[in-house]
Write a protein that holds these residues in place. Structure first.
Motif, PDB file in Angstrom:
ATOM      1  N   GLY A 150       0.891  -0.932   0.142  1.00  0.00           N
ATOM      2  CA  GLY A 150      -0.112  -0.123   0.139  1.00  0.00           C
ATOM      3  C   GLY A 150       0.064   1.408  -0.155  1.00  0.00           C
ATOM      4  N   SER A 151       2.261   1.007  -0.652  1.00  0.00           N
ATOM      5  CA  SER A 151       2.953   2.173  -0.933  1.00  0.00           C
ATOM      6  C   SER A 151       2.760   2.785  -1.858  1.00  0.00           C
ATOM      7  CB  SER A 151       4.016   2.203   0.569  1.00  0.00           C
ATOM      8  OG  SER A 151       5.092   3.212   0.451  1.00  0.00           O
ATOM      9  N   THR A 152       4.187   3.372  -2.763  1.00  0.00           N
ATOM     10  CA  THR A 152       4.801   3.331  -3.657  1.00  0.00           C
ATOM     11  C   THR A 152       5.973   3.564  -4.258  1.00  0.00           C
ATOM     12  OG1 THR A 152       5.229   5.764  -3.329  1.00  0.00           O
ATOM     13  CG2 THR A 152       2.826   5.693  -3.995  1.00  0.00           C
ATOM     14  N   GLU A 153       6.836   3.254  -4.837  1.00  0.00           N
ATOM     15  CA  GLU A 153       8.279   2.869  -5.138  1.00  0.00           C
ATOM     16  C   GLU A 153       9.001   4.570  -4.171  1.00  0.00           C
ATOM     17  OE1 GLU A 153      11.727   1.610  -7.851  1.00  0.00           O
ATOM     18  OE2 GLU A 153       9.257   1.054  -9.169  1.00  0.00           O
ATOM     19  N   TYR A 154       8.373   5.140  -5.233  1.00  0.00           N
ATOM     20  CA  TYR A 154       9.582   6.147  -4.850  1.00  0.00           C
ATOM     21  C   TYR A 154       9.068   6.569  -3.383  1.00  0.00           C
ATOM     22  CZ  TYR A 154      10.525  11.213  -4.399  1.00  0.00           C
ATOM     23  OH  TYR A 154      10.866  12.499  -3.800  1.00  0.00           O
ATOM     24  N   HIS A 155       8.384   6.473  -2.197  1.00  0.00           N
ATOM     25  CA  HIS A 155       8.283   6.984  -1.039  1.00  0.00           C
ATOM     26  C   HIS A 155       8.614   5.370  -0.212  1.00  0.00           C
ATOM     27  CE1 HIS A 155       7.017   8.314   3.033  1.00  0.00           C
ATOM     28  NE2 HIS A 155       6.552   6.936   3.136  1.00  0.00           N
ATOM     29  N   LEU A 156       9.206   4.200  -0.787  1.00  0.00           N
ATOM     30  CA  LEU A 156       9.753   2.862  -0.304  1.00  0.00           C
ATOM     31  C   LEU A 156      10.860   3.229  -0.787  1.00  0.00           C
ATOM     32  CD1 LEU A 156       8.398   0.551   0.840  1.00  0.00           C
ATOM     33  CD2 LEU A 156       8.836  -0.692  -1.219  1.00  0.00           C
ATOM     34  N   ARG A 157      11.793   3.593  -1.651  1.00  0.00           N
ATOM     35  CA  ARG A 157      13.221   3.736  -1.797  1.00  0.00           C
ATOM     36  C   ARG A 157      13.820   4.700  -1.022  1.00  0.00           C
ATOM     37  NH1 ARG A 157      15.343   1.469  -5.721  1.00  0.00           N
ATOM     38  NH2 ARG A 157      14.221  -0.612  -7.447  1.00  0.00           N
ATOM     39  N   ARG A 158      12.957   5.781  -1.000  1.00  0.00           N
ATOM     40  CA  ARG A 158      13.510   7.007   0.291  1.00  0.00           C
ATOM     41  C   ARG A 158      13.113   6.586   1.512  1.00  0.00           C
ATOM     42  NH1 ARG A 158      13.220  12.613  -2.487  1.00  0.00           N
ATOM     43  NH2 ARG A 158      14.041  12.905  -0.271  1.00  0.00           N
ATOM     44  N   MET A 159      12.337   6.090   2.413  1.00  0.00           N
ATOM     45  CA  MET A 159      13.139   5.636   3.748  1.00  0.00           C
ATOM     46  C   MET A 159      13.270   4.818   3.358  1.00  0.00           C
ATOM     47  SD  MET A 159      10.609   7.781   4.894  1.00  0.00           S
ATOM     48  CE  MET A 159      10.967   9.043   4.628  1.00  0.00           C
ATOM     49  N   PHE A 160      13.493   3.780   2.797  1.00  0.00           N
ATOM     50  CA  PHE A 160      14.788   2.721   3.185  1.00  0.00           C
ATOM     51  C   PHE A 160      16.342   3.255   3.334  1.00  0.00           C
ATOM     52  CE2 PHE A 160      17.919   0.050   2.011  1.00  0.00           C
ATOM     53  CZ  PHE A 160      17.741  -1.635   2.767  1.00  0.00           C
ATOM     54  N   ALA A 161      15.877   4.481   2.171  1.00  0.00           N
ATOM     55  CA  ALA A 161      17.685   5.044   1.826  1.00  0.00           C
ATOM     56  C   ALA A 161      18.275   5.982   3.507  1.00  0.00           C
ATOM     57  CB  ALA A 161      17.984   5.628   1.108  1.00  0.00           C
ATOM     58  N   SER A 162      16.890   7.023   3.925  1.00  0.00           N
ATOM     59  CA  SER A 162      16.879   7.202   4.912  1.00  0.00           C
ATOM     60  C   SER A 162      17.225   6.661   6.307  1.00  0.00           C
ATOM     61  CB  SER A 162      15.978   8.203   5.097  1.00  0.00           C
ATOM     62  OG  SER A 162      15.313   9.020   3.797  1.00  0.00           O
ATOM     63  N   LEU A 163      16.417   5.322   6.550  1.00  0.00           N
ATOM     64  CA  LEU A 163      16.664   3.965   7.855  1.00  0.00           C
ATOM     65  C   LEU A 163      17.941   3.557   7.475  1.00  0.00           C
ATOM     66  CD1 LEU A 163      12.616   4.158   8.143  1.00  0.00           C
ATOM     67  CD2 LEU A 163      14.566   6.140   9.245  1.00  0.00           C
ATOM     68  N   ALA A 164      18.208   3.364   7.101  1.00  0.00           N
ATOM     69  CA  ALA A 164      19.670   1.965   6.673  1.00  0.00           C
ATOM     70  C   ALA A 164      20.889   2.750   6.415  1.00  0.00           C
ATOM     71  CB  ALA A 164      18.860   1.088   4.962  1.00  0.00           C
ATOM     72  N   GLY A 165      20.586   3.777   5.647  1.00  0.00           N
ATOM     73  CA  GLY A 165      21.928   4.581   5.805  1.00  0.00           C
ATOM     74  C   GLY A 165      22.333   3.873   4.636  1.00  0.00           C
ATOM     75  N   MET A 166      21.910   3.850   3.437  1.00  0.00           N
ATOM     76  CA  MET A 166      22.168   3.546   2.141  1.00  0.00           C
ATOM     77  C   MET A 166      21.683   3.083   1.478  1.00  0.00           C
ATOM     78  SD  MET A 166      23.233  -0.884   2.837  1.00  0.00           S
ATOM     79  CE  MET A 166      23.249  -1.027   4.351  1.00  0.00           C
TER      80      MET A 166
END
Length: 288
Positions: free
Chosen positions: A30-46
């Protein structure tokens, strides 16, 4: 959001030898690829792509140590040649596949990531949601590398190259919220990889139907909602800390997600030497 990211990690882990359809995973959660990628990068540090490459090279190293042929391992991980595989392998481990096969290491293994929400309340988020009509961002733009922490010298150099009369001219054109001179970041890499290029515009907001001089660059912005975060303190540290907290604290606990579009920084007040400032960070959002 945390559950969605962990689902993404599970899909990655189950498909390390195949192409991974991130857009499909985003729809599933229930999300978007754009948001998922941005949140992953912000929280994972990569970035997500970097994480996938590290996980694949971690498995590849284990297969080589176990006696696998380099070509077989390369093909199994989606590489058409041993040369391309060796370059990717070296980027992750710092040594060649042949060295690892012969000596067993050294290796830089990437463990499976797990996201957890820790409720700390360490950052007070002064936030408002604004429904904004379409607008135009006008000014002078350039391409600069993305830098996560500290001042961006490329942006500083670009702004310094503009004559004082041009700053005053732009200020006089400001005719829409957010007012005044703006720092605009557009066309940012979806994975938010440091060093990738983005479009930086030094300019102002005007109505969507405003006429613009031919010597100014324009970014068209459609109507939509914006999350506006206020930050005060050392500049740019306070602003960057607030930006990071949007991913770690605000988005996981609020029913909004990022949508494609530029991010805006409006400087409301600042010290003469710009050592401290009060700013507003405008991020384009949509209901999650």
């Amino acid at each position: 959001m945390i559950a969605a990211l962990n689902t993404l990690v599970d899909v990655v882990e189950a498909n390390l030898h195949d192409d991974i359809d991130v857009a499909s995973v985003a729809r599933q959660v229930g999300s978007t690829e754009y948001h998922l990628r941005r949140m992953f990068a912000s929280l994972a540090g990569m970035s997500l792509s970097d994480y996938i490459r590290r996980r694949r090279m971690t498995l590849a190293a284990a297969e080589l140590v176990a006696g696998g042929r380099m070509l077989d391992v390369a093909v199994a991980h989606g590489y058409g040649s041993t040369e391309a595989f060796a370059r990717a392998f070296h980027q992750v481990h710092g040594v060649s596949p042949a060295h690892v096969r012969d000596h067993g290491g050294p290796l830089r293994s990437q463990s499976v990531i797990r996201f957890r929400l820790t409720v700390e309340g360490t950052t007070t988020m002064h936030t408002r949601i604004v429904d904004h009509p379409a607008l135009r961002l006008v000014g002078h733009s350039t391409r600069v590398p993305l830098i996560h922490e500290g001042p961006n010298p490329h942006i500083q150099e670009f702004i310094a190259s503009l004559p004082a009369s041009e700053h005053e001219r732009l200020k006089s054109l400001s005719a829409a919220e957010p007012g005044g001179l703006l720092q605009v970041s557009d066309s940012v890499d979806p994975d938010y990889v440091e060093g990738t290029e983005l479009t930086y515009l030094h300019g102002v907001a005007v109505p969507a139907d405003a006429r613009v001089a031919d010597d100014l660059d324009v970014i068209e912005v459609p109507a939509g909602a914006w999350a506006v975060f206020r930050a005060s303190g050392a500049y740019p540290a306070a602003l960057q800390s607030t930006w990071a907290a949007t991913a770690s604290e605000w988005f996981p606990s609020n029913p909004w997600r990022l949508r494609p579009g530029p991010s805006l920084v409006a400087v409301l007040d600042r010290a003469d030497d710009f050592s401290t400032a009060t700013t507003e960070l405008w991020l384009p959002v949509e209901p999650a």
